[in-house]
Design a protein around this motif. Sequence first.
Motif, PDB file in Angstrom:
ATOM      1  N   LEU A  15       0.818  -1.225   0.000  1.00 22.54           N
ATOM      2  CA  LEU A  15       0.000   0.000   0.000  1.00 22.54           C
ATOM      3  C   LEU A  15       0.852   1.276   0.000  1.00 22.54           C
ATOM      4  O   LEU A  15       0.333   2.369  -0.253  1.00 22.54           O
ATOM      5  CB  LEU A  15      -0.939   0.013   1.209  1.00 22.54           C
ATOM      6  CG  LEU A  15      -1.990  -1.113   1.265  1.00 22.54           C
ATOM      7  CD1 LEU A  15      -2.831  -0.987   2.526  1.00 22.54           C
ATOM      8  CD2 LEU A  15      -2.877  -1.101   0.022  1.00 22.54           C
ATOM      9  N   ASP A  17       2.718   2.837  -1.919  1.00 21.57           N
ATOM     10  CA  ASP A  17       3.147   3.326  -3.228  1.00 21.57           C
ATOM     11  C   ASP A  17       1.937   3.876  -3.995  1.00 21.57           C
ATOM     12  O   ASP A  17       0.905   3.197  -4.107  1.00 21.57           O
ATOM     13  CB  ASP A  17       3.784   2.174  -4.009  1.00 21.57           C
ATOM     14  CG  ASP A  17       4.256   2.620  -5.379  1.00 21.57           C
ATOM     15  OD1 ASP A  17       5.439   2.973  -5.509  1.00 21.57           O
ATOM     16  OD2 ASP A  17       3.426   2.635  -6.315  1.00 21.57           O
ATOM     17  N   PRO A  18       2.056   5.096  -4.544  1.00 19.92           N
ATOM     18  CA  PRO A  18       0.906   5.724  -5.209  1.00 19.92           C
ATOM     19  C   PRO A  18       0.408   4.949  -6.441  1.00 19.92           C
ATOM     20  O   PRO A  18      -0.800   4.895  -6.681  1.00 19.92           O
ATOM     21  CB  PRO A  18       1.418   7.102  -5.613  1.00 19.92           C
ATOM     22  CG  PRO A  18       2.902   7.037  -5.521  1.00 19.92           C
ATOM     23  CD  PRO A  18       3.234   5.992  -4.516  1.00 19.92           C
ATOM     24  N   ARG A  21      -1.594   2.017  -5.157  1.00 16.22           N
ATOM     25  CA  ARG A  21      -2.899   2.460  -4.634  1.00 16.22           C
ATOM     26  C   ARG A  21      -3.836   2.839  -5.788  1.00 16.22           C
ATOM     27  O   ARG A  21      -5.042   2.587  -5.720  1.00 16.22           O
ATOM     28  CB  ARG A  21      -2.722   3.632  -3.656  1.00 16.22           C
ATOM     29  CG  ARG A  21      -2.116   3.205  -2.320  1.00 16.22           C
ATOM     30  CD  ARG A  21      -2.297   4.272  -1.240  1.00 16.22           C
ATOM     31  NE  ARG A  21      -1.691   5.552  -1.601  1.00 16.22           N
ATOM     32  CZ  ARG A  21      -0.415   5.877  -1.389  1.00 16.22           C
ATOM     33  NH1 ARG A  21       0.391   5.014  -0.810  1.00 16.22           N
ATOM     34  NH2 ARG A  21       0.044   7.061  -1.732  1.00 16.22           N
ATOM     35  N   ILE A  24      -5.321  -0.339  -7.189  1.00 16.93           N
ATOM     36  CA  ILE A  24      -6.409  -0.805  -6.314  1.00 16.93           C
ATOM     37  C   ILE A  24      -7.686  -0.033  -6.626  1.00 16.93           C
ATOM     38  O   ILE A  24      -8.768  -0.605  -6.762  1.00 16.93           O
ATOM     39  CB  ILE A  24      -6.020  -0.650  -4.817  1.00 16.93           C
ATOM     40  CG1 ILE A  24      -4.877  -1.595  -4.471  1.00 16.93           C
ATOM     41  CG2 ILE A  24      -7.224  -0.874  -3.902  1.00 16.93           C
ATOM     42  CD1 ILE A  24      -4.310  -1.423  -3.078  1.00 16.93           C
ATOM     43  N   ARG A  25      -7.538   1.289  -6.790  1.00 19.10           N
ATOM     44  CA  ARG A  25      -8.702   2.132  -7.092  1.00 19.10           C
ATOM     45  C   ARG A  25      -9.337   1.724  -8.422  1.00 19.10           C
ATOM     46  O   ARG A  25     -10.551   1.569  -8.519  1.00 19.10           O
ATOM     47  CB  ARG A  25      -8.295   3.601  -7.118  1.00 19.10           C
ATOM     48  CG  ARG A  25      -9.426   4.507  -7.595  1.00 19.10           C
ATOM     49  CD  ARG A  25      -9.406   5.853  -6.965  1.00 19.10           C
ATOM     50  NE  ARG A  25      -9.365   5.801  -5.512  1.00 19.10           N
ATOM     51  CZ  ARG A  25      -9.274   6.879  -4.739  1.00 19.10           C
ATOM     52  NH1 ARG A  25      -9.223   8.062  -5.281  1.00 19.10           N
ATOM     53  NH2 ARG A  25      -9.259   6.767  -3.425  1.00 19.10           N
ATOM     54  N   SER A  28     -11.316  -1.404  -8.199  1.00 20.71           N
ATOM     55  CA  SER A  28     -12.557  -1.377  -7.414  1.00 20.71           C
ATOM     56  C   SER A  28     -13.777  -1.302  -8.336  1.00 20.71           C
ATOM     57  O   SER A  28     -14.901  -1.575  -7.940  1.00 20.71           O
ATOM     58  CB  SER A  28     -12.549  -0.228  -6.400  1.00 20.71           C
ATOM     59  OG  SER A  28     -12.606   1.004  -7.069  1.00 20.71           O
ATOM     60  N   ALA A  29     -13.534  -0.947  -9.618  1.00 20.15           N
ATOM     61  CA  ALA A  29     -14.624  -0.926 -10.604  1.00 20.15           C
ATOM     62  C   ALA A  29     -14.870  -2.308 -11.197  1.00 20.15           C
ATOM     63  O   ALA A  29     -15.829  -2.507 -11.939  1.00 20.15           O
ATOM     64  CB  ALA A  29     -14.295   0.062 -11.710  1.00 20.15           C
ATOM     65  N   GLY A  30     -13.992  -3.282 -10.866  1.00 20.95           N
ATOM     66  CA  GLY A  30     -14.149  -4.635 -11.399  1.00 20.95           C
ATOM     67  C   GLY A  30     -12.843  -5.148 -11.986  1.00 20.95           C
ATOM     68  O   GLY A  30     -11.901  -4.364 -12.177  1.00 20.95           O
ATOM     69  N   PRO A  31     -12.742  -6.461 -12.274  1.00 23.88           N
ATOM     70  CA  PRO A  31     -11.525  -7.050 -12.830  1.00 23.88           C
ATOM     71  C   PRO A  31     -11.133  -6.369 -14.145  1.00 23.88           C
ATOM     72  O   PRO A  31     -12.011  -5.875 -14.864  1.00 23.88           O
ATOM     73  CB  PRO A  31     -11.919  -8.512 -13.089  1.00 23.88           C
ATOM     74  CG  PRO A  31     -13.104  -8.758 -12.218  1.00 23.88           C
ATOM     75  CD  PRO A  31     -13.821  -7.453 -12.131  1.00 23.88           C
ATOM     76  N   LEU A  74      -9.392  -7.524  -7.602  1.00 23.87           N
ATOM     77  CA  LEU A  74      -9.148  -7.122  -6.224  1.00 23.87           C
ATOM     78  C   LEU A  74      -9.678  -8.185  -5.259  1.00 23.87           C
ATOM     79  O   LEU A  74     -10.741  -8.755  -5.492  1.00 23.87           O
ATOM     80  CB  LEU A  74      -9.900  -5.801  -5.987  1.00 23.87           C
ATOM     81  CG  LEU A  74      -9.459  -4.874  -4.865  1.00 23.87           C
ATOM     82  CD1 LEU A  74      -8.017  -4.446  -5.051  1.00 23.87           C
ATOM     83  CD2 LEU A  74     -10.353  -3.646  -4.850  1.00 23.87           C
ATOM     84  N   ARG A  76     -10.840  -8.063  -1.614  1.00 26.17           N
ATOM     85  CA  ARG A  76     -11.107  -7.132  -0.513  1.00 26.17           C
ATOM     86  C   ARG A  76     -10.763  -7.711   0.860  1.00 26.17           C
ATOM     87  O   ARG A  76     -10.486  -6.966   1.795  1.00 26.17           O
ATOM     88  CB  ARG A  76     -12.591  -6.732  -0.509  1.00 26.17           C
ATOM     89  CG  ARG A  76     -12.940  -5.715  -1.548  1.00 26.17           C
ATOM     90  CD  ARG A  76     -12.455  -4.353  -1.195  1.00 26.17           C
ATOM     91  NE  ARG A  76     -12.898  -3.939   0.124  1.00 26.17           N
ATOM     92  CZ  ARG A  76     -12.561  -2.794   0.699  1.00 26.17           C
ATOM     93  NH1 ARG A  76     -11.784  -1.964   0.080  1.00 26.17           N
ATOM     94  NH2 ARG A  76     -12.997  -2.479   1.901  1.00 26.17           N
ATOM     95  N   LEU A  79      -7.583  -6.420   2.464  1.00 22.19           N
ATOM     96  CA  LEU A  79      -7.555  -5.064   3.021  1.00 22.19           C
ATOM     97  C   LEU A  79      -8.235  -5.021   4.386  1.00 22.19           C
ATOM     98  O   LEU A  79      -7.974  -4.132   5.187  1.00 22.19           O
ATOM     99  CB  LEU A  79      -8.217  -4.063   2.060  1.00 22.19           C
ATOM    100  CG  LEU A  79      -7.420  -3.742   0.799  1.00 22.19           C
ATOM    101  CD1 LEU A  79      -8.114  -2.664  -0.015  1.00 22.19           C
ATOM    102  CD2 LEU A  79      -6.000  -3.290   1.124  1.00 22.19           C
TER     103      LEU A  79
END
Lengths: 111, 111
Positions: A15, A17-18, A21, A24-25, A28-31, A74, A76, A79
């Motif tokens: 986590l 490292d920009p 991250r 990951i963002r 979050s919308a899907g594979p 992702l 989850r 996290l």
Amino acid sequence: MAKYSDELDTVFIALADPTRRSIIRLLSAGPAPVGTLAEPFDITLPSFMKHIRSLERAGIIHTWKAGRVRTCELDRTRLSLVDDWLADERARWNARTDRLEQLVTSPEESS
Amino acid sequence: MAKYSDELDTVFIALADPTRRSIIRLLSAGPAPVGTLAEPFDITLPSFMKHIRSLERAGIIHTWKAGRVRTCELDRTRLSLVDDWLADERARWNARTDRLEQLVTSPEESS
């Protein structure tokens, strides 16, 4: 406990490292395929793959290959390790604050 | 935004070590001198001080010196950076899950 601690190390490193991250963002919308994920970043594909592997090692993402395309997803649950750690620390901190408040308010109540 | 990202990097790096996480736990009971904090750890004082400095750099702890004693104190506001980041990711994830659920349940509702 040692395993849990090692897992936390790997997750926190992933986590820190920009670019990771941002991945990951995006996920979050899907594979998504590695090629699509890499597009917004101004780095070489080998450098990008290092970030993907760091996230995979931490268990934050899973990847699989179909033909020439590697897809990332992702996970989850990983996290939530961070969530649990934070909740635990917060509980300890709040317990201390409660004790301090009792120390401060008790004399007033008895006066 | 870049500053926020740099701060997150430093905080996550500071958290990616079991000794540093133990120091945070010890400090949740209240401020403590470096010497007392170092006691449970089987490492040299210079190595221990590196961990203290990493936490200080990340803003997770503050330290001050009185005479020969350096005291450390936890700054909870810094850990809330991690809380906020997680909450943000969770919100995005949940929004996606809600959309997926709608896609799955809508056909059933109309049948």
